[in-house]
Design an enzyme around this catalytic site. Structure first.
Site, short mmCIF file in Angstrom:
data_model
loop_
_atom_site.label_atom_id
_atom_site.label_comp_id
_atom_site.label_asym_id
_atom_site.label_seq_id
_atom_site.Cartn_x
_atom_site.Cartn_y
_atom_site.Cartn_z
N ASP B 136 7.23 -104.42 -60.29
CA ASP B 136 7.40 -102.99 -60.13
C ASP B 136 8.49 -102.50 -61.07
O ASP B 136 9.61 -103.00 -61.04
CB ASP B 136 7.78 -102.68 -58.68
CG ASP B 136 7.53 -101.22 -58.34
OD1 ASP B 136 6.73 -100.56 -59.04
OD2 ASP B 136 8.15 -100.72 -57.38
N HIS B 143 12.70 -89.51 -61.38
CA HIS B 143 13.01 -90.19 -60.11
C HIS B 143 14.32 -90.97 -60.23
O HIS B 143 15.18 -90.90 -59.35
CB HIS B 143 11.87 -91.13 -59.73
CG HIS B 143 12.22 -92.11 -58.65
ND1 HIS B 143 12.39 -91.76 -57.34
CD2 HIS B 143 12.46 -93.45 -58.70
CE1 HIS B 143 12.70 -92.83 -56.62
NE2 HIS B 143 12.75 -93.87 -57.43
N ARG B 152 25.50 -91.53 -57.04
CA ARG B 152 26.61 -91.72 -57.97
C ARG B 152 26.99 -90.45 -58.73
O ARG B 152 27.84 -90.49 -59.62
CB ARG B 152 26.25 -92.81 -59.00
CG ARG B 152 26.09 -94.20 -58.44
CD ARG B 152 25.77 -95.23 -59.52
NE ARG B 152 24.49 -94.98 -60.19
CZ ARG B 152 23.31 -95.43 -59.75
NH1 ARG B 152 23.25 -96.16 -58.67
NH2 ARG B 152 22.21 -95.15 -60.40
N GLU B 212 6.27 -94.11 -52.00
CA GLU B 212 6.64 -93.89 -53.41
C GLU B 212 5.35 -93.71 -54.19
O GLU B 212 4.48 -94.58 -54.18
CB GLU B 212 7.43 -95.08 -53.97
CG GLU B 212 8.88 -95.13 -53.49
CD GLU B 212 9.74 -96.11 -54.29
OE1 GLU B 212 9.18 -97.06 -54.88
OE2 GLU B 212 10.97 -95.91 -54.33
N GLU B 214 3.28 -93.94 -57.25
CA GLU B 214 3.32 -94.71 -58.49
C GLU B 214 1.92 -94.87 -59.07
O GLU B 214 0.92 -94.64 -58.40
CB GLU B 214 3.88 -96.13 -58.23
CG GLU B 214 5.26 -96.15 -57.61
CD GLU B 214 5.97 -97.49 -57.79
OE1 GLU B 214 5.52 -98.30 -58.62
OE2 GLU B 214 6.99 -97.69 -57.10
N ASP B 246 4.17 -97.58 -53.10
CA ASP B 246 5.14 -98.65 -52.89
C ASP B 246 6.04 -98.27 -51.72
O ASP B 246 7.18 -97.87 -51.88
CB ASP B 246 5.96 -98.84 -54.18
CG ASP B 246 6.89 -100.04 -54.08
OD1 ASP B 246 6.50 -101.03 -53.43
OD2 ASP B 246 7.98 -99.98 -54.65
N ARG B 250 14.23 -97.10 -46.65
CA ARG B 250 15.46 -96.76 -47.39
C ARG B 250 16.72 -97.29 -46.75
O ARG B 250 17.70 -97.58 -47.44
CB ARG B 250 15.56 -95.23 -47.53
CG ARG B 250 14.39 -94.59 -48.26
CD ARG B 250 14.21 -95.16 -49.64
NE ARG B 250 13.15 -94.45 -50.37
CZ ARG B 250 12.70 -94.84 -51.56
NH1 ARG B 250 13.18 -95.94 -52.14
NH2 ARG B 250 11.75 -94.17 -52.15
N GLN B 253 16.83 -100.98 -47.54
CA GLN B 253 17.08 -101.10 -48.98
C GLN B 253 18.56 -100.90 -49.31
O GLN B 253 19.15 -101.67 -50.09
CB GLN B 253 16.23 -100.07 -49.73
CG GLN B 253 16.29 -100.17 -51.25
CD GLN B 253 15.32 -99.20 -51.94
OE1 GLN B 253 14.55 -98.51 -51.28
NE2 GLN B 253 15.37 -99.16 -53.26
N LYS B 266 10.80 -103.48 -49.34
CA LYS B 266 9.58 -103.21 -50.11
C LYS B 266 8.44 -104.17 -49.81
O LYS B 266 7.30 -103.86 -50.10
CB LYS B 266 9.90 -103.33 -51.61
CG LYS B 266 11.01 -102.43 -52.10
CD LYS B 266 10.49 -101.09 -52.56
CE LYS B 266 11.54 -100.30 -53.30
NZ LYS B 266 10.99 -99.02 -53.80
N THR B 270 2.32 -102.62 -49.89
CA THR B 270 2.15 -101.79 -51.09
C THR B 270 0.66 -101.49 -51.16
O THR B 270 -0.14 -102.42 -51.15
CB THR B 270 2.60 -102.54 -52.35
OG1 THR B 270 3.97 -102.92 -52.20
CG2 THR B 270 2.45 -101.68 -53.59
N THR B 363 8.41 -94.89 -59.21
CA THR B 363 8.09 -93.58 -58.63
C THR B 363 8.03 -92.50 -59.70
O THR B 363 8.89 -92.43 -60.58
CB THR B 363 9.16 -93.22 -57.58
OG1 THR B 363 9.23 -94.29 -56.65
CG2 THR B 363 8.80 -91.94 -56.86
N GLU B 377 13.95 -88.47 -52.43
CA GLU B 377 14.31 -87.38 -53.33
C GLU B 377 14.04 -86.01 -52.69
O GLU B 377 14.86 -85.12 -52.76
CB GLU B 377 13.47 -87.46 -54.61
CG GLU B 377 13.86 -88.51 -55.59
CD GLU B 377 12.82 -88.59 -56.70
OE1 GLU B 377 11.94 -89.47 -56.61
OE2 GLU B 377 12.86 -87.77 -57.63
#
Lengths: 434, 434
Positions: B136, B143, B152, B212, B214, B246, B250, B253, B266, B270, B363, B377
């Site tokens: 992946d 994204h 961040r 997600e 994808e 996917d 969260r 993760q 994950k 999928t 994503t 998001e």
């Protein structure tokens, strides 16, 4: 318990004593089709030929399944489940006993000995399993601490999650190869000067090629998506254990791994030893793992105390000019979590497993300078060097270097449970454009 | 170019026009053995039956290979290589043309139509490939920026490596399933309050279950370990493309991913769409990807400018109570690197590929609030909520929610190249102890 004695000449100090009976896949120059065998002393017993010549005549339970020994991988045999592996191992031990209850099967059958026993020097080993998925963990606490300390100092060496779960990542199954397969030095992108303010990578052959001393466990049970494996049932999913070299390009790794983990730094090759030691054969050597000062969550708490294998492990490097030195001596017990715990954690969210899936332990290090399981640690990322012999030193691996892992359990020279060797030799990088 | 016209009734707006001819694996209640088919209009053409009844009589090149259509996966067909895929696709287009040059094969053969054409509503779809390895990537720039900014801030949103290489990680092949397979909410460990000073995880069903959006590409060429794929040859390794969900937890993760990347967050599932759109069918819809302001290294520089697919993508959520809302509309072109570039990077260090290996794009998001490819998001990690319908809002997925991806290329309603749907419905978590 005194060592079992065999009518076959098993040299003192052999890794493949009667107490072992490891399984692998072999072919020979005259019979190039890969098939199942066990190793005993200096010989392989070709189970395809053994089965076809009524070798299992006294073991009715295996007779409907004998086709598994003609397969080019151990997957079909492994899928029969641990109770069957145990019966087959015990039967083969019986066959080789000095006072075997079945002397006509092999001991007094010179024709079958000639047909089915092949000197190990004459066999070619193949990858023992078709590997569906390969997961690499990071549960060698000393390694994690040493590596973390190097980059973040001793206070932040271990991340907050480290002692609560077996940290791991998905590896690349397609690049897992059997011992002896040459490993080409990878090219890739990395920072020539990681401290520079401008982060602009170069493309080059890796300059920090490393080995990683690990153990690998092969899985022998299919599970469905959504169905966790309870920790105290997880050992029934473990077929056996090999030594594993998770080759690593440290410069590529440092540049690529944030935030999704190691990728091209690891997927160019991972070597496994050819003879899989059954989990049952390791049972007598299971001991308590490293102390965990965190109270782990109930789904990983095991009823057992002894869960990690006390395997004496050694790493040697032999250069193309013939110089040779021992880089590391340590034990397989330097793990914070056991394979059953890894499996329980891996499946707790519902991840499905297939027979042949491979779990790696992560790099195994002791706490002393002569017990570190990779050059990153042993040379502190290239600051120090390791002496192979007078005038021949290493920070990282040179082209032509062969890395040789050796692993063995036990001290009775007549009853060792050994792994043989896991070897890999570095070939020069391709030049670009390819 | 005006749309090709068929003697078969292909409804206006069908994803499976004559311009498409996507491949998949089907079974039917009367014939439960999975086998190869193509989708056309509202029908599947069963290629196993078609081939067995001389359907390929006018295509001599495929005749020695017809067994591939009886296989339970597309691997054998894919391994024949793109020139053969192209010839087969063109031949099937010819067969369905109003003025087909081969009218006796199917147009005037009512018996074969009855035997080989099955309404799509009556077929069961299976996973199209046996997947050896699944990788992946994370090349949806918008994204990556949106997610990075959240944790961040905008200045550090993208890591220094991000624009120099397609960041990616190895995923779990065993948990890739076909559209329609239920997805069980995973349990695992995470921090109930990530801001608290003491980092002590709880064990719980995930509270931040996400999708997600994808694209996935299946590989059709084996390569050897140590042999890179040059970027301008890489499209010959791409069989075709699917939509891919996917699924991501969260909370799990956030706790587990440092330093080795996402793992249990994950590997619980999928989903891929069942009909694989051949890369050739996508060629007319390839466009320039997102601008890269970094000068990438030569091994990833392509001679082509148009390399990413302009697929109109939509995400809907339908709840168990029947409320339904559109969460996202975007395009597959929102990628910083193309699939050929991903493959060139993935193999530059020598990582080997097998037919059936799967590459995920990462994503795909646009830049506006209604074009974001995951709830992380869209809801800013649960701070906002998305409205499904009046009074029914989501931060993350609820049990019983079905997530539905739709994807289609083109605007001529008679010549769409579509992907159909990729669906998955959330089942409640198991309760512990399991």
């Amino acid at each position: 318990m005194p060592a079992l004695r065999s009518w076959l000449n098993i040299p003192k100090g052999s890794h493949f004593s009667l107490a072992n009976i490891p399984f692998g896949i072999i072919s020979t120059p005259l019979s190039p089709k890969p098939r199942v065998a066990i190793a005993i002393g200096d010989q392989a017993l070709d189970l395809d030929i053994f089965a076809a010549n009524n070798g299992f005549s006294a073991l009715s339970i295996i007779q409907p399944h004998q086709h598994v020994f003609s397969e080019p991988t151990l997957n079909a045999f492994a899928a029969l489940g641990r109770p069957i592996h145990s019966v087959v191992r015990k039967y083969i031990q019986d066959i080789f006993l000095e006072n075997t209850p079945h002397p006509d099967v092999l001991k007094n059958n010179a024709a079958l000995q000639t047909a089915a026993l092949v000197p190990l020097d004459n066999v070619k080993n193949h990858i023992p399993f078709h590997i569906g998925d390969y997961t690499d963990f990071f549960v060698g606490l000393n390694h994690a601490f040493n590596a973390g300390q190097m980059f973040r100092g001793p206070m932040l060496a271990l991340n907050p999650n480290y002692k609560h779960l077996p940290v791991g990542y998905h590896g690349r199954a397609s690049s897992v190869v059997v011992s002896g397969t040459p490993i080409r030095r990878p090219s890739g992108q990395f920072l020539e000067n990681p401290a520079a303010e401008v982060k602009k990578p170069i493309f080059s052959a890796s300059r920090k090629l490393d080995f990683e001393l690990e153990l690998g466990a092969f899985v022998c049970k299919n599970t469905k998506m959504g169905e966790p494996i309870p920790v105290d049932e997880a050992d029934q999913s473990i077929f056996g254990v090999v030594m594993m070299n998770d080759w690593s390009a440290r410069d590529i790794q440092a540049w690529e791994y944030v935030p999704l983990g190691p990728f091209n730094a690891k997927n160019f090759g991972t070597s496994v030893s050819p003879w899989v030691v059954l989990y049952e054969a390791l049972e007598p050597f299971l001991v308590k793992g490293l102390e965990n000062d965190q109270d782990i969550l109930p789904y990983m708490k095991s009823e057992r105390n002894e869960t990690v294998p006390d395997i004496k492990l050694r790493v040697d490097i032999e250069s193309s000019s013939g110089t040779k030195g021992t880089i590391c001596e340590t034990s397989g017990k330097n793990l914070l979590f056991s394979f059953p715990q890894m499996l329980a954690h891996h499946t707790v969210g519902g991840c499905p497993f297939k027979v042949g899936d491979l779990l790696g332990s992560g790099t195994i290090s002791g706490t002393t300078p002569d017990s570190l399981g990779c050059l990153l640690e042993a040379t502190q990322n290239g600051k120090l060097s390791m002496k192979l012999s007078e005038g021949d030193e290493r920070t990282f691996l040179h082209d032509g270097d062969e890395v040789i892992f050796t692993g063995v359990c036990g001290s009775d020279e007549d009853a060792l449970v050994g792994f043989g060797q896991c070897r890999g030799k570095i070939e020069p990088a391709l030049s670009f454009p390819f």
